[in-house]
Design a protein around this motif. Structure first.
Motif, PDB file in Angstrom:
ATOM      1  N   SER A 127       0.819  -1.212   0.000  1.00 19.21           N
ATOM      2  CA  SER A 127       0.000   0.000   0.000  1.00 19.21           C
ATOM      3  C   SER A 127       0.851   1.259   0.000  1.00 19.21           C
ATOM      4  O   SER A 127       0.405   2.325  -0.426  1.00 19.21           O
ATOM      5  CB  SER A 127      -0.941   0.003   1.210  1.00 19.21           C
ATOM      6  N   GLU A 128       2.086   1.131   0.482  1.00 16.30           N
ATOM      7  CA  GLU A 128       3.020   2.256   0.467  1.00 16.30           C
ATOM      8  C   GLU A 128       3.792   2.332  -0.846  1.00 16.30           C
ATOM      9  O   GLU A 128       4.704   3.146  -0.987  1.00 16.30           O
ATOM     10  CB  GLU A 128       4.002   2.121   1.636  1.00 16.30           C
ATOM     11  N   GLY A 129       3.443   1.477  -1.786  1.00 14.69           N
ATOM     12  CA  GLY A 129       4.079   1.518  -3.098  1.00 14.69           C
ATOM     13  C   GLY A 129       5.393   0.771  -3.183  1.00 14.69           C
ATOM     14  O   GLY A 129       6.159   0.956  -4.140  1.00 14.69           O
ATOM     15  N   ILE A 130       5.690  -0.065  -2.197  1.00 13.79           N
ATOM     16  CA  ILE A 130       6.929  -0.860  -2.195  1.00 13.79           C
ATOM     17  C   ILE A 130       6.573  -2.312  -2.465  1.00 13.79           C
ATOM     18  O   ILE A 130       5.883  -2.946  -1.666  1.00 13.79           O
ATOM     19  CB  ILE A 130       7.673  -0.729  -0.857  1.00 13.79           C
ATOM     20  N   GLU A 131       7.026  -2.831  -3.586  1.00 16.15           N
ATOM     21  CA  GLU A 131       6.738  -4.209  -3.949  1.00 16.15           C
ATOM     22  C   GLU A 131       7.817  -5.143  -3.378  1.00 16.15           C
ATOM     23  O   GLU A 131       9.001  -4.803  -3.364  1.00 16.15           O
ATOM     24  CB  GLU A 131       6.685  -4.365  -5.471  1.00 16.15           C
ATOM     25  N   PRO A 132       7.419  -6.324  -2.912  1.00 14.83           N
ATOM     26  CA  PRO A 132       8.418  -7.277  -2.398  1.00 14.83           C
ATOM     27  C   PRO A 132       9.408  -7.675  -3.494  1.00 14.83           C
ATOM     28  O   PRO A 132       9.002  -8.001  -4.604  1.00 14.83           O
ATOM     29  CB  PRO A 132       7.563  -8.480  -1.974  1.00 14.83           C
ATOM     30  N   ASP A 133      10.688  -7.606  -3.177  1.00 11.99           N
ATOM     31  CA  ASP A 133      11.682  -8.053  -4.138  1.00 11.99           C
ATOM     32  C   ASP A 133      11.866  -9.564  -3.989  1.00 11.99           C
ATOM     33  O   ASP A 133      11.201 -10.211  -3.179  1.00 11.99           O
ATOM     34  CB  ASP A 133      12.999  -7.293  -3.955  1.00 11.99           C
ATOM     35  N   ILE A 134      12.789 -10.112  -4.758  1.00 15.28           N
ATOM     36  CA  ILE A 134      12.970 -11.561  -4.779  1.00 15.28           C
ATOM     37  C   ILE A 134      13.416 -12.072  -3.412  1.00 15.28           C
ATOM     38  O   ILE A 134      13.028 -13.151  -2.971  1.00 15.28           O
ATOM     39  CB  ILE A 134      13.988 -11.955  -5.881  1.00 15.28           C
ATOM     40  N   ASN A 135      14.219 -11.273  -2.712  1.00 13.13           N
ATOM     41  CA  ASN A 135      14.691 -11.674  -1.390  1.00 13.13           C
ATOM     42  C   ASN A 135      13.545 -11.708  -0.392  1.00 13.13           C
ATOM     43  O   ASN A 135      13.439 -12.633   0.419  1.00 13.13           O
ATOM     44  CB  ASN A 135      15.778 -10.705  -0.920  1.00 13.13           C
ATOM     45  N   THR A 136      12.671 -10.716  -0.449  1.00 15.84           N
ATOM     46  CA  THR A 136      11.508 -10.674   0.444  1.00 15.84           C
ATOM     47  C   THR A 136      10.586 -11.854   0.166  1.00 15.84           C
ATOM     48  O   THR A 136      10.061 -12.483   1.095  1.00 15.84           O
ATOM     49  CB  THR A 136      10.747  -9.354   0.265  1.00 15.84           C
ATOM     50  N   GLN A 137      10.384 -12.160  -1.097  1.00 12.44           N
ATOM     51  CA  GLN A 137       9.546 -13.300  -1.447  1.00 12.44           C
ATOM     52  C   GLN A 137      10.143 -14.606  -0.912  1.00 12.44           C
ATOM     53  O   GLN A 137       9.417 -15.486  -0.438  1.00 12.44           O
ATOM     54  CB  GLN A 137       9.378 -13.378  -2.970  1.00 12.44           C
TER      55      GLN A 137
END
Length: 628
Positions: free
Chosen positions: A358-368
């Motif tokens: 919602s803050e416009g930050i998409e999960p990167d590959i590391n977060t996934q």
């Protein structure tokens, strides 16, 4: 103004809850500083909390003045779920800040390189030669600056090594200055770009001593006009090689005009690496006193430190960030997501992900990958598979760089067919990181022959392998108690001239510990520390200490504890848990243990309190009352 959605609901029936407060004008729920819910559901007074953490009084000075805070009963997912068993552990060094391997990403040229999160601070003792995990803020600390022209930057990106680096590498350990003198006499290049590339290669291989000698020579011979980031790079190297005290002393030698924020945040980052809470808080307060703005970088270092050492303080940092309007970064969210996952609070973890998006930050590959790890551990295999499919995308051949990430994650799920399918994409022309990931994956699936076949393929493709590459297979052998094969592999490493460092020592220690030969493991680690200048990994010491504890060997457990302190590993929960367990198994009282923990600023969690009861020399029992 930023906000995180409510991350958890009261789950008192599932374990320990930490009461915190909520900012009424935002969705982020954080503790009112100094107010803490105990196990009985009551709150201690602010004064009691601040007396217990006196070093935080100034740290939270601004946040305490907030008028828009009211107390509600809920928690930041620090309850003990089935996964954490009520213990605040997960503190093993050698991982990255999220206790996970760094994940390779594509650079602008489409090649694969190691992920370098600006705020990711990882342990310095991982290996002697090129570990995937990035170390303190290279983008912030490198000698390369804006004055470097574009052509030099382009050359820097394309060249993997440099002639200067090779010259330093060929020199004996303490004669770097002589090698540099000879380099200049022969009229070789000593541009800033060449220096930067050399330092980068030395840092990647954890050759901090040589990098420090290079920096000292450059300044002494006035071969480089030092700017703030150059001094920060030197400070970082001093902290790694000579310790925090020497690094702090060096700051006064830096010209005052260059003694800016980058200098202090570099020292703060190294305090976080050293898990020195008091020193980190002192440096943070010093930065505030000097008028430096509170940055997301500084807050992230504290979050990283508290995630490892004292999770109760995480919410206090979030409150401070809210008050100072410090925006959370992707790394902030990674830390919070991983903290939730470690506490087995999957609902709270999902809510943080929603807030991040919602803050416009998409999960990167590391977060996934972090999400997959915790979904798998939590038994939510369908959710884990869904993310893996999203990571895989529609064209794995085009996005082949993600294969090395997918392999161990599918293996963690027990998906041998998917591991085989992903490996086939790489098998015709494998890259070295893909081979390492495949070895790890087959090892997790207990398919030793497949892991060995990949290693043989790797050793034939790349004639000169490093200790990091051998260590992957060595860990597979250790995990499956295959001592004979492990010994043969180590002999093969020695015959190949491979430089053996902390990563290999760690695998060797675990190999012998798993085989029941703890004395041999202890002997190996002692010899390694005597013969080398590198510090063994925390997990190496802990594996030995825990094995001695199982045997009820108090003497050797205390020796291991002492050697960890000598190596710079300050007291933490895991060490005390292992040490106290030795006393429990020996059925002996542990005099002064609470005082020792207090001196190390270690506060026991519920599991440790339970251990302390068993070793309390003055504990009253029904029998002792009768005898008295």
């Amino acid at each position: 103004m930023w906000a995180l959605r409510r991350a958890s609901i009261p789950l008192r029936n599932r374990g320990v809850s930490i009461g915190i407060s909520r900012v009424s004008c935002a969705k982020l729920e954080m503790p009112s500083p100094g107010i803490e819910e105990d196990k009985a559901g009551t709150f201690e007074s602010p004064q009691e909390a601040y007396d217990r953490h006196p070093n935080l009084k100034r740290f939270y000075r601004t946040a305490r003045g907030s008028s828009n805070v009211f107390v509600v009963r809920h928690n930041f997912s620090l309850q003990a779920g089935a996964k954490s068993s009520g213990e605040e552990d997960e503190l093993e060094d050698g991982f990255s800040e999220l206790e996970m391997p760094s994940i390779a990403v594509k650079n602008q040229d489409g090649n694969v390189e190691d992920e370098s999160d600006d705020e990711l601070i990882s342990e310095p003792e991982l290996s002697d030669d090129g570990v995937d995990i990035e170390e303190p803020s290279h983008k912030e600390l490198e000698l390369l600056d804006t004055e470097t022209n574009p052509s030099e930057k382009k050359a820097f990106k394309k060249r993997a090594q440099s002639a200067l680096f090779n010259a330093i590498l060929a020199a004996p350990g303490f004669s770097v200055h002589n090698a540099l003198d000879k380099w200049v006499e022969e009229g070789h290049d000593l541009s800033r770009a060449e220096i930067t590339l050399t330092v980068t290669n030395l840092r990647k291989r954890r050759m901090y001593g040589r990098a420090l000698q290079l920096s000292e020579w450059l300044e002494a011979n006035k071969r480089l006009d030092f700017v703030e980031r150059d001094y920060a790079s030197r400070l970082d190297l001093i902290a790694k090689v000579r310790g925090l005290q020497k690094a702090e002393s060096y700051i006064v030698k830096i010209p005052k005009s260059f003694r800016g924020e980058v200098i202090y945040r570099t020292l703060l980052a190294n305090c976080a690496v050293a898990t020195n809470i008091k020193k980190a808080e002192d440096i943070f307060n010093k930065m505030k006193d000097l008028g430096f703005p509170i940055s997301s970088f500084a807050c992230n270092q504290l979050l990283l430190l508290y995630k490892r050492m004292d999770k109760k303080k995480i919410a206090d940092v979030l409150l401070l960030m809210e008050k100072e309007n410090v925006k959370p970064t992707l790394f902030t969210y990674k830390l919070l997501i991983d903290t939730k996952g470690q506490s087995n609070d999957i609902t709270g973890m999902d809510q943080i992900v929603q807030t991040m998006k919602s803050e416009g930050i998409e999960p990167d590959i590391n977060t996934q990958a972090i999400l997959v790890k915790h979904y798998t551990s939590g038994g939510l295999k369908e959710k884990a598979e869904a993310i893996l499919k999203e990571m895989e995308g529609d064209n794995l051949i085009k996005d082949r760089w993600v294969c090395q990430v997918l392999l161990p994650l599918y293996a963690q799920l027990g998906k041998a067919d998917d591991v085989s399918r992903i490996w086939k994409v790489c098998e015709s022309s494998p890259r070295i990181h893909e081979c390492m990931a495949a070895i790890d994956a087959w090892g997790k699936l207990k398919k030793i022959e497949e892991a060995e076949a990949v290693f043989d393929r790797m050793s034939k493709t790349w004639k000169k392998l490093s200790s990091r590459h051998y260590s992957v297979l060595l860990k597979v052998y250790a995990n499956h108690k295959m001592l004979a094969k492990g010994k043969d592999l180590v002999k093969r490493m020695g015959d190949s001239g491979c430089r053996i460092g902390p990563l290999t020592w760690d695998a060797l220690v675990k190999l012998y510990v798993e085989a029941g030969e703890v004395e041999k493991a202890d002997s190996i680690l002692q010899k390694a520390t005597q013969q080398n200048q590198m510090r063994p990994m925390f997990s190496s010491y802990l594996a030995i200490m825990e094995q001695y504890a199982k045997m009820g060997d108090i003497h050797n457990s205390e020796k291991a504890f002492h050697r960890m302190r000598q190596a710079g590993y300050v007291g933490r929960l895991r060490q005390f848990q292992a040490l106290i367990q030795a006393y429990i198994n020996a059925k002996a009282p542990a005099y002064g243990m609470r005082e020792r923990m207090k001196a190390d600023n270690v506060f026991p969690n519920r599991a440790l309190v339970g251990q302390l009861v068993h070793v309390d020399a003055f504990r009253k029992t029904a029998v002792s009352d009768l005898l008295d």
